[in-house]
Structure formats: C-alpha cells, structure tokens
Design an enzyme around this catalytic site. Structure first.
Site, PDB file in Angstrom:
ATOM      1  N   LYS A  76      42.853  35.857  26.640  1.00 57.06           N
ATOM      2  CA  LYS A  76      43.625  37.003  25.783  1.00 57.06           C
ATOM      3  C   LYS A  76      45.163  37.100  26.059  1.00 57.06           C
ATOM      4  O   LYS A  76      45.617  37.624  25.119  1.00 57.06           O
ATOM      5  CB  LYS A  76      42.766  38.258  26.082  1.00 57.06           C
ATOM      6  CG  LYS A  76      41.406  37.924  25.451  1.00 57.06           C
ATOM      7  CD  LYS A  76      40.546  39.407  25.942  1.00 57.06           C
ATOM      8  CE  LYS A  76      39.182  38.974  25.169  1.00 57.06           C
ATOM      9  NZ  LYS A  76      38.413  40.130  25.432  1.00 57.06           N
ATOM     10  N   ASP A 110      38.931  45.333  21.186  1.00 53.58           N
ATOM     11  CA  ASP A 110      38.475  45.790  22.320  1.00 53.58           C
ATOM     12  C   ASP A 110      38.337  47.286  22.521  1.00 53.58           C
ATOM     13  O   ASP A 110      37.329  47.736  22.847  1.00 53.58           O
ATOM     14  CB  ASP A 110      38.422  44.973  23.381  1.00 53.58           C
ATOM     15  CG  ASP A 110      37.969  43.587  23.443  1.00 53.58           C
ATOM     16  OD1 ASP A 110      37.231  43.056  22.569  1.00 53.58           O
ATOM     17  OD2 ASP A 110      38.648  42.774  24.195  1.00 53.58           O
TER      18      ASP A 110
HETATM   19  P1  NDP Z   1      39.366  38.598  32.872  1.00 51.17           P
HETATM   20  O1  NDP Z   1      39.309  36.835  33.278  1.00 51.17           O
HETATM   21  O2  NDP Z   1      40.673  38.880  32.387  1.00 51.17           O
HETATM   22  O3  NDP Z   1      39.048  39.176  34.217  1.00 51.17           O
HETATM   23  C1  NDP Z   1      38.077  39.160  35.049  1.00 51.17           C
HETATM   24  C2  NDP Z   1      37.606  40.306  36.024  1.00 51.17           C
HETATM   25  O4  NDP Z   1      36.457  39.941  36.562  1.00 51.17           O
HETATM   26  C3  NDP Z   1      38.886  40.432  37.228  1.00 51.17           C
HETATM   27  O5  NDP Z   1      39.006  41.795  37.283  1.00 51.17           O
HETATM   28  C4  NDP Z   1      38.100  39.850  38.207  1.00 51.17           C
HETATM   29  O6  NDP Z   1      38.753  40.202  39.503  1.00 51.17           O
HETATM   30  C5  NDP Z   1      36.835  40.018  38.003  1.00 51.17           C
HETATM   31  N1  NDP Z   1      35.806  39.095  38.661  1.00 51.17           N
HETATM   32  C6  NDP Z   1      35.603  37.774  38.317  1.00 51.17           C
HETATM   33  N2  NDP Z   1      34.690  37.051  39.391  1.00 51.17           N
HETATM   34  C7  NDP Z   1      34.340  38.300  40.095  1.00 51.17           C
HETATM   35  C8  NDP Z   1      33.321  38.133  41.249  1.00 51.17           C
HETATM   36  N3  NDP Z   1      32.894  37.285  41.410  1.00 51.17           N
HETATM   37  N4  NDP Z   1      33.238  39.516  41.777  1.00 51.17           N
HETATM   38  C9  NDP Z   1      34.090  40.470  41.380  1.00 51.17           C
HETATM   39  N5  NDP Z   1      34.974  40.620  40.404  1.00 51.17           N
HETATM   40  C10 NDP Z   1      35.011  39.451  39.872  1.00 51.17           C
HETATM   41  O7  NDP Z   1      38.141  38.641  31.893  1.00 51.17           O
HETATM   42  P2  NDP Z   1      38.032  39.680  30.695  1.00 51.17           P
HETATM   43  O8  NDP Z   1      38.467  41.250  31.315  1.00 51.17           O
HETATM   44  O9  NDP Z   1      38.504  39.234  29.420  1.00 51.17           O
HETATM   45  O10 NDP Z   1      36.480  39.897  30.323  1.00 51.17           O
HETATM   46  C11 NDP Z   1      35.600  40.292  31.426  1.00 51.17           C
HETATM   47  C12 NDP Z   1      34.051  40.355  30.880  1.00 51.17           C
HETATM   48  O11 NDP Z   1      33.874  41.007  29.902  1.00 51.17           O
HETATM   49  C13 NDP Z   1      33.650  38.890  30.355  1.00 51.17           C
HETATM   50  O12 NDP Z   1      32.389  38.804  30.949  1.00 51.17           O
HETATM   51  C14 NDP Z   1      33.746  39.132  28.952  1.00 51.17           C
HETATM   52  O13 NDP Z   1      32.479  38.015  28.500  1.00 51.17           O
HETATM   53  C15 NDP Z   1      33.199  40.304  28.958  1.00 51.17           C
HETATM   54  N6  NDP Z   1      33.658  40.926  27.352  1.00 51.17           N
HETATM   55  C16 NDP Z   1      33.051  41.172  26.610  1.00 51.17           C
HETATM   56  C17 NDP Z   1      33.175  41.611  25.286  1.00 51.17           C
HETATM   57  C18 NDP Z   1      32.009  42.172  24.420  1.00 51.17           C
HETATM   58  O14 NDP Z   1      32.570  42.254  23.070  1.00 51.17           O
HETATM   59  N7  NDP Z   1      30.838  42.373  24.779  1.00 51.17           N
HETATM   60  C19 NDP Z   1      34.823  41.849  25.047  1.00 51.17           C
HETATM   61  C20 NDP Z   1      35.553  41.657  26.182  1.00 51.17           C
HETATM   62  C21 NDP Z   1      35.057  41.136  27.242  1.00 51.17           C
HETATM   63  P3  NDP Z   1      40.067  39.420  40.150  1.00 51.17           P
HETATM   64  O15 NDP Z   1      41.168  40.318  39.467  1.00 51.17           O
HETATM   65  O16 NDP Z   1      39.768  39.830  41.466  1.00 51.17           O
HETATM   66  O17 NDP Z   1      40.115  38.063  39.686  1.00 51.17           O
END
Ligand code: NDP
Length: 267
Positions: A76, A110
């Site tokens: 994104k 979103d």
């Molecule tokens: P990003 O990659 O931008 O962010 C990922 C986030 O998850 C960060 O805050 C990261 O923390 C955290 N994270 C990753 N792995 C872990 C873990 N093992 N334990 C704890 N925290 C973790 O992703 P997005 O924000 O774009 O998307 C997040 C989720 O939302 C995805 O699963 C996506 O599919 C879903 N989504 C669904 C939508 C829908 O329409 N239903 C729309 C948008 C998103 P850190 O900063 O520490 O790396």
C-alpha cells in the site's frame, strides 16, 4: 488456494487485486459477483507483485489495458508512491489501496469502509484499542480519531505506535491494556501468517465490546476465537472487504455497487 498470476503473465482483464502473497484474496470472487449481478462484461483477477517490482508491474498492467487495481499487503505504501495524485486519507495514512491506472490517481477506501462497518455496532463509549501500526492501522486510527473516538494503539514495534499516536492525537501503549474500550481491532497481519494470539488480556476486555479482525479465513482467527470465548460480538475481515471493495468499485465505475451480491459471494 485461489487462482492467481505472476504480474508478467497476467491475463487480459479490466481490474485486479495485487499483493504478495495474494492467493488468499477473496476480491476476485467478490468483484466478479458484482459484475455478474449488474450484467457488466468485466474481468477481475489476482496478481502477485513483489514490492520491489511494484512500479514496473503497474506500468505493465496499465499497458495491458487494466483500468484499476486494489492493493493489499504489503504494497500500500508502494501504491501511494507510484500514484501521481492521491486523496487526503491516503496521504495521511501513507497507504493507498485503490489505484486508477489510466490517470495514476490513488484513494484509500479502507478508512471510509471501516467507518461504514461500525454503524451496526452501535458503539456508545467511542473508545478503541487498535492492535498494529501498519498501513491499515494507520488508515483506521486516523479515521476513528477523526470521528471522535478515543484511540489507544499497541504495536509489536512500539516506536511505530508512538509515531502514529502522535500524528493522530492518540495514546501509544507498551502493553495492550483494553481499559474501557468498546471496540478492539486487530490490524496486525499475525493471522495472515497463521500465527497465534496477540498479548491481549481478554479477561480485562469489557463484555459489551466488539472485536474486529481485519483478517478473514475459513475458520475464525485465533483473535476472534478468543473474543468469542469472552462473549464479545465479533466481526471478521469480510465485512470490511465488502465495504472497501464497494467503494473502490464505485470510484472506478461511477455506479452503485451491489453490496448484497458482493457479501453473498464471499460468505
Ligand atoms: P502491514 O504490513 O502494513 O502491517 C502489519 C502489522 O502487523 C504491523 O503493525 C506489524 O507490526 C504487525 N505484525 C506482523 N506480524 C506480527 C506478529 N507476529 N505479531 C504481532 N504483530 C505483527 O499490513 P496492513 O496494515 O496493510 O494489513 C494488516 C492486516 O489487515 C493483514 O492481515 C491484511 O490482510 C488485513 N487487511 C484486511 C482488509 C480487509 O478488507 N479485510 C483491509 C486491509 C487490511 P510491526 O510494526 O512490529 O512489524
């Protein structure tokens, strides 16, 4: 696993969801159902695009006649950078999830989509705990703060929560204490990796709260299973998927999206 293409081998189509991975996405099924419901001769497919190849891939798809793409994890920010102009929420969230490939414009559906999904929950305290500080969390935190919610943010990497909280007028937490939250949202991708639960103390969450996981899967995620054990109302990512997808559809095509048909296609 649903059908998807590598971007160099993408077939002739009109719209796509791009991500890496992308095989889990229900967007093709949902948008195809919308076209069928309205009798539109359009095709929507899933295309895998590695982050470092984003710009080349968008130029390639645009050249092949694709009109627009939905953008999912982890692309994104790349989408926003590729666009020549973007709406305010994309710029503030530093994340765009919808591109028009013909004029290189971007929007973020979103954030408004998430607000649409809250109307049925009838939240009275307007107090939210957000888990995560990535692209979707940024959009949702800014949307909630702009709608009068008190927002607290916990993130695995605390510094990212601190930065987002500062920008949104929210509070960053070292530990995800729920306090008086009537809304708890999992914006992390922990469920996408098939991961376990987050360090939330479920027995501290007030029982009238609603738990929302942005992720969706055939079975409830570990996060939603914990919320159900606590007796909370739960909403999975399909609700947001329909809301954001419908807004993208309307932006691209200038007509009302058939939300019921879209929701039915991904039940
Ligand atoms: P990003 O990659 O931008 O962010 C990922 C986030 O998850 C960060 O805050 C990261 O923390 C955290 N994270 C990753 N792995 C872990 C873990 N093992 N334990 C704890 N925290 C973790 O992703 P997005 O924000 O774009 O998307 C997040 C989720 O939302 C995805 O699963 C996506 O599919 C879903 N989504 C669904 C939508 C829908 O329409 N239903 C729309 C948008 C998103 P850190 O900063 O520490 O790396």
């Amino acid at each position: 696993m649903a059908e998807f293409w590598e971007w160099r081998e993408a077939p002739k189509a009109d719209f796509a969801v791009v991500g890496d991975p992308v095989s889990h996405s229900l967007s093709p099924r949902m948008h195809t159902a919308a076209y069928d419901a309205l009798g539109l001769a359009l095709r929507y497919v899933a295309v895998r695009v590695p982050p470092v190849e984003f710009s080349d891939a968008m130029d390639h798809l645009g050249g092949k006649g694709y009109r627009g793409v939905n953008v999912t994890v982890p692309l994104k920010r790349e989408a926003l950078e590729w666009a020549q102009s973007a709406d305010d929420i994309s710029i503030r969230a530093q994340a765009a999830n919808t591109l028009n490939l013909s004029d290189r414009t971007a929007i973020n559906t979103d954030a408004p989509g998430f607000l649409d999904t809250l109307s049925e929950l009838k939240l009275t305290r307007k107090s939210a705990l957000i888990l995560g500080a990535g692209g979707s969390a940024r959009a949702i935190v800014l949307a909630l703060a702009g709608s009068g919610f008190d927002v607290r943010i916990w993130n695995r990497t605390h510094q990212r929560a601190v930065e987002l909280a500062k920008e949104a007028g929210a509070v960053a937490l070292e530990h995800p204490a729920p306090g008086d939250a009537d809304l708890v949202v999992n914006c992390t991708s922990v469920s996408l990796a098939g991961g376990g639960d987050l360090p939330l103390e479920w027995d501290q969450v007030l029982r009238d709260a609603a738990a929302v996981d942005l992720m969706y899967s055939a079975q409830p995620t570990a996060f939603l299973q914990s919320a159900q054990r606590r007796g909370l109302r739960t909403v999975d990512g399909r609700t947001l998927l329909v809301a954001q997808g419908a807004l993208s559809f309307e932006w691209w095509l200038g007509m009302s999206a058939p939300r019921e048909a879209m929701a039915a296609a991904i039940e």
